[in-house]
Design a protein around this motif. Structure first.
Motif, PDB file in Angstrom:
ATOM      1  N   GLY A  92      38.612  29.202  44.480  1.00  0.00           N
ATOM      2  CA  GLY A  92      39.697  29.852  44.602  1.00  0.00           C
ATOM      3  C   GLY A  92      39.734  30.609  46.031  1.00  0.00           C
ATOM      4  N   GLU A  93      41.000  31.067  46.376  1.00  0.00           N
ATOM      5  CA  GLU A  93      41.239  31.806  47.304  1.00  0.00           C
ATOM      6  C   GLU A  93      40.292  33.166  47.540  1.00  0.00           C
ATOM      7  OE1 GLU A  93      42.794  31.128  50.191  1.00  0.00           O
ATOM      8  OE2 GLU A  93      43.835  29.341  49.419  1.00  0.00           O
ATOM      9  N   PRO A  94      39.476  33.568  48.224  1.00  0.00           N
ATOM     10  CA  PRO A  94      38.565  34.633  48.327  1.00  0.00           C
ATOM     11  C   PRO A  94      39.092  35.792  47.874  1.00  0.00           C
ATOM     12  CG  PRO A  94      38.202  33.421  50.297  1.00  0.00           C
ATOM     13  CD  PRO A  94      39.374  32.758  49.802  1.00  0.00           C
ATOM     14  N   GLY A  95      40.215  36.425  48.347  1.00  0.00           N
ATOM     15  CA  GLY A  95      40.820  37.595  48.000  1.00  0.00           C
ATOM     16  C   GLY A  95      41.254  37.519  46.640  1.00  0.00           C
ATOM     17  N   ALA A  96      41.747  36.699  46.137  1.00  0.00           N
ATOM     18  CA  ALA A  96      42.323  36.688  44.810  1.00  0.00           C
ATOM     19  C   ALA A  96      40.987  36.526  43.750  1.00  0.00           C
ATOM     20  CB  ALA A  96      43.026  35.331  44.465  1.00  0.00           C
ATOM     21  N   VAL A  97      40.034  35.932  44.387  1.00  0.00           N
ATOM     22  CA  VAL A  97      38.615  35.664  43.321  1.00  0.00           C
ATOM     23  C   VAL A  97      37.963  36.941  43.369  1.00  0.00           C
ATOM     24  CG1 VAL A  97      36.497  34.553  43.508  1.00  0.00           C
ATOM     25  CG2 VAL A  97      38.518  33.252  43.657  1.00  0.00           C
ATOM     26  N   LEU A  98      38.107  37.554  44.582  1.00  0.00           N
ATOM     27  CA  LEU A  98      37.242  38.943  44.403  1.00  0.00           C
ATOM     28  C   LEU A  98      37.962  40.043  43.727  1.00  0.00           C
ATOM     29  CD1 LEU A  98      36.374  39.131  48.117  1.00  0.00           C
ATOM     30  CD2 LEU A  98      34.668  38.806  46.165  1.00  0.00           C
ATOM     31  N   VAL A  99      39.423  40.161  43.887  1.00  0.00           N
ATOM     32  CA  VAL A  99      40.252  40.983  43.034  1.00  0.00           C
ATOM     33  C   VAL A  99      39.980  40.808  41.636  1.00  0.00           C
ATOM     34  CG1 VAL A  99      42.614  41.816  42.587  1.00  0.00           C
ATOM     35  CG2 VAL A  99      41.659  41.659  44.882  1.00  0.00           C
ATOM     36  N   GLU A 100      39.914  39.539  41.230  1.00  0.00           N
ATOM     37  CA  GLU A 100      39.723  39.178  39.681  1.00  0.00           C
ATOM     38  C   GLU A 100      38.379  39.603  39.342  1.00  0.00           C
ATOM     39  OE1 GLU A 100      40.203  38.241  35.733  1.00  0.00           O
ATOM     40  OE2 GLU A 100      41.848  38.425  37.281  1.00  0.00           O
ATOM     41  N   ALA A 101      37.504  39.450  40.058  1.00  0.00           N
ATOM     42  CA  ALA A 101      35.999  39.860  39.715  1.00  0.00           C
ATOM     43  C   ALA A 101      35.735  41.399  39.710  1.00  0.00           C
ATOM     44  CB  ALA A 101      35.139  39.185  40.808  1.00  0.00           C
ATOM     45  N   ALA A 102      36.498  42.011  40.156  1.00  0.00           N
ATOM     46  CA  ALA A 102      36.441  43.671  40.397  1.00  0.00           C
ATOM     47  C   ALA A 102      37.730  44.081  39.543  1.00  0.00           C
ATOM     48  CB  ALA A 102      36.309  43.914  41.523  1.00  0.00           C
ATOM     49  N   ARG A 103      38.087  43.692  38.274  1.00  0.00           N
ATOM     50  CA  ARG A 103      38.980  43.840  37.752  1.00  0.00           C
ATOM     51  C   ARG A 103      39.017  45.257  36.771  1.00  0.00           C
ATOM     52  NH1 ARG A 103      36.931  39.652  35.534  1.00  0.00           N
ATOM     53  NH2 ARG A 103      36.042  39.525  33.425  1.00  0.00           N
ATOM     54  N   SER A 104      37.831  45.817  36.599  1.00  0.00           N
ATOM     55  CA  SER A 104      37.721  46.892  35.943  1.00  0.00           C
ATOM     56  C   SER A 104      37.914  48.308  37.033  1.00  0.00           C
ATOM     57  CB  SER A 104      36.255  47.139  35.295  1.00  0.00           C
ATOM     58  OG  SER A 104      36.056  48.444  34.978  1.00  0.00           O
ATOM     59  N   ALA A 105      38.604  49.521  36.476  1.00  0.00           N
ATOM     60  CA  ALA A 105      38.725  50.543  37.180  1.00  0.00           C
ATOM     61  C   ALA A 105      37.363  51.384  37.733  1.00  0.00           C
ATOM     62  CB  ALA A 105      39.639  51.303  36.320  1.00  0.00           C
ATOM     63  N   ASP A 106      36.492  50.962  37.038  1.00  0.00           N
ATOM     64  CA  ASP A 106      35.072  51.509  37.197  1.00  0.00           C
ATOM     65  C   ASP A 106      34.545  50.788  38.267  1.00  0.00           C
ATOM     66  OD1 ASP A 106      35.563  53.429  35.217  1.00  0.00           O
ATOM     67  OD2 ASP A 106      34.431  52.157  33.685  1.00  0.00           O
ATOM     68  N   ASP A 107      34.792  49.508  38.535  1.00  0.00           N
ATOM     69  CA  ASP A 107      34.002  48.930  39.621  1.00  0.00           C
ATOM     70  C   ASP A 107      34.401  49.256  41.146  1.00  0.00           C
ATOM     71  OD1 ASP A 107      32.980  46.976  37.643  1.00  0.00           O
ATOM     72  OD2 ASP A 107      34.769  45.466  38.024  1.00  0.00           O
ATOM     73  N   LEU A 108      33.502  48.970  41.907  1.00  0.00           N
ATOM     74  CA  LEU A 108      33.672  49.317  43.394  1.00  0.00           C
ATOM     75  C   LEU A 108      33.440  47.987  44.194  1.00  0.00           C
ATOM     76  CD1 LEU A 108      34.064  50.924  45.874  1.00  0.00           C
ATOM     77  CD2 LEU A 108      31.512  51.081  45.956  1.00  0.00           C
ATOM     78  N   LEU A 109      34.585  47.534  44.988  1.00  0.00           N
ATOM     79  CA  LEU A 109      34.768  46.107  45.435  1.00  0.00           C
ATOM     80  C   LEU A 109      34.395  46.613  46.892  1.00  0.00           C
ATOM     81  CD1 LEU A 109      35.393  43.164  45.451  1.00  0.00           C
ATOM     82  CD2 LEU A 109      37.857  43.832  45.826  1.00  0.00           C
TER      83      LEU A 109
END
Length: 158
Positions: A92-109
């Protein structure tokens, strides 16, 4: 589930610097590290006109997995990261893939920012800008090191 540090990796020297920074963040926070590599088929994104069979799709997926393994091996060849590390390759598109991977509010992207080079820089969306705009968790954008520009000038790649 505890906090995760999600970092986009590309295999480039710039990407390694971002991965190292994400590793430091993971150590300081006692978090796990999730390295994410987004990949696409040759010729463009998901909406490309070319049609590929399952063989090419499998080969591209395997190449992405190998690139992620090689990047992690290179990054941590001299010293273990000191945190649990997982890897994820997603088409997928890098931005969308990263946002989906870091979907928890506890994550840090953690994403790297870069200079806009090439023939048509406006046609390639900024991954960092996309993540800053769409992520539901905090985003740490790592600016380029000034030494990167000096090295590129010396190598004639600027």
């Amino acid at each position: 589930m505890g906090q995760r540090i999600v970092v986009g990796v590309s295999g480039s020297p710039r990407g390694l610097a971002t991965l190292y920074r994400a590793t430091v963040e993971a150590r300081e926070r006692g978090a796990g590290l999730c390295a994410v590599l987004a990949w696409q088929l040759p010729g463009g994104g998901l909406g490309g006109r070319a049609t590929y069979g399952t063989t090419v799709l499998g080969e591209c997926r395997a190449a992405a997995v190998e690139q992620l393994r090689a990047t992690l091996a290179l990054a941590f060849a001299d010293a273990r990261p000191g945190v649990p590390v997982s890897g994820l390759t997603v088409r997928g598109e890098p931005g969308a893939v990263l946002v989906e991977a870091a979907r928890s509010a506890d994550d840090l992207l953690v994403v790297g920012t870069g200079t806009r080079r090439g023939w048509f820089p406006g046609l390639r969306p900024s991954v960092a800008r996309y993540c800053l705009t769409h992520a539901t968790c905090p985003v740490l954008a790592i600016p380029p090191d000034p030494l990167d520009a000096e090295l590129a000038a010396l190598l004639g790649t600027a």
